[in-house]
Design an enzyme around this catalytic site. Sequence first.
Site, PDB file in Angstrom:
ATOM      1  N   ASP A  85       0.870  -1.173   0.000  1.00  0.00           N
ATOM      2  CA  ASP A  85       0.000   0.000   0.000  1.00  0.00           C
ATOM      3  C   ASP A  85       0.904   1.218   0.000  1.00  0.00           C
ATOM      4  O   ASP A  85       1.914   1.241   0.723  1.00  0.00           O
ATOM      5  CB  ASP A  85      -0.848   0.045   1.278  1.00  0.00           C
ATOM      6  CG  ASP A  85      -1.960  -0.987   1.303  1.00  0.00           C
ATOM      7  OD1 ASP A  85      -2.030  -1.819   0.372  1.00  0.00           O
ATOM      8  OD2 ASP A  85      -2.754  -0.975   2.259  1.00  0.00           O
ATOM      9  N   HIS A 141       4.839  -7.546  -0.512  1.00  0.00           N
ATOM     10  CA  HIS A 141       4.470  -8.734  -1.278  1.00  0.00           C
ATOM     11  C   HIS A 141       5.151  -8.692  -2.648  1.00  0.00           C
ATOM     12  O   HIS A 141       5.567  -7.635  -3.118  1.00  0.00           O
ATOM     13  CB  HIS A 141       2.955  -8.802  -1.433  1.00  0.00           C
ATOM     14  CG  HIS A 141       2.229  -8.915  -0.133  1.00  0.00           C
ATOM     15  ND1 HIS A 141       1.582 -10.062   0.266  1.00  0.00           N
ATOM     16  CD2 HIS A 141       2.059  -8.020   0.893  1.00  0.00           C
ATOM     17  CE1 HIS A 141       1.048  -9.882   1.463  1.00  0.00           C
ATOM     18  NE2 HIS A 141       1.314  -8.643   1.863  1.00  0.00           N
ATOM     19  N   SER A 225       9.217   3.877   5.313  1.00  0.00           N
ATOM     20  CA  SER A 225       9.734   3.023   4.262  1.00  0.00           C
ATOM     21  C   SER A 225       9.335   3.469   2.865  1.00  0.00           C
ATOM     22  O   SER A 225       8.381   4.215   2.677  1.00  0.00           O
ATOM     23  CB  SER A 225       9.225   1.602   4.486  1.00  0.00           C
ATOM     24  OG  SER A 225       7.868   1.646   4.864  1.00  0.00           O
TER      25      SER A 225
END
Length: 258
Positions: A85, A141, A225
Amino acid sequence: MKFFYRFFIDLTNHLYLSKLIRIFATSKMSKPFIRSFAKTFNINIQESEKKLTEFQCLHDFFIRTLKKGSRPINDEPNSVVSPVDGFIEDIGIISENKNILVKGQIFSIKEMVGNEAVYGKYDGGIFMIIYLSPRDYHRIHSPVSGKVVSQWELGGKSYPVNKWGLKYGRAPLAKNYRRISEIKCNGKHVMIAKVGALFINTITLTHKNDTVEKGEEIGYFSFGSTVVLLFEKGSFQPEEQLKNNLVKMGQKIGELFQ
């Protein structure tokens, strides 16, 4: 202005301050702050696999997993999905001298990758920068299915990777602590650079196999991040109107050419 902003970055990136924040966030003392943290950053707690009361510390909440089905994975055969996201800070072409231009600042792909045998294949390819804010789901992911051909880590302390950090920081994408993975999918290479940020400089890998499926979890960030994706020249077509927009993990962000 640049001087004062860099001074602020250097001050807040102090080693001992980072350690104190890490100790607090991973201790039970931080548990009472979870609810206010979620409210402050407008986090959708209904997606969380656990209830707020089940988290033992702020760090556990930050790396929360989601309920099954919260992030459907685009299953088109050639699609590339967002690994996280986040907010698409920039998309562009890697120049012939292996640099990228972001927020008016030049970042060296060669320095970011730190591997002369690897970075050359991305000349003229596409880069994509995805910034994760404190409100975002911070599990990472795989954007494609394929074979994990290499992984390595570089860098020490970290500067902010939000829009101000990218504009005024000391080349954070190329110098920050980072863990890099390279996946080969249908003969094409895709690089996933997981870049740490301010304060808590941890990137944990959870995937141990040498093959990975699109949408499969490969790791998580502990606070602050950014992910930088690199694609070989002529191998990737990004979706239109992604730049300066939010994406969800599993959302289609482009296609790999056969």
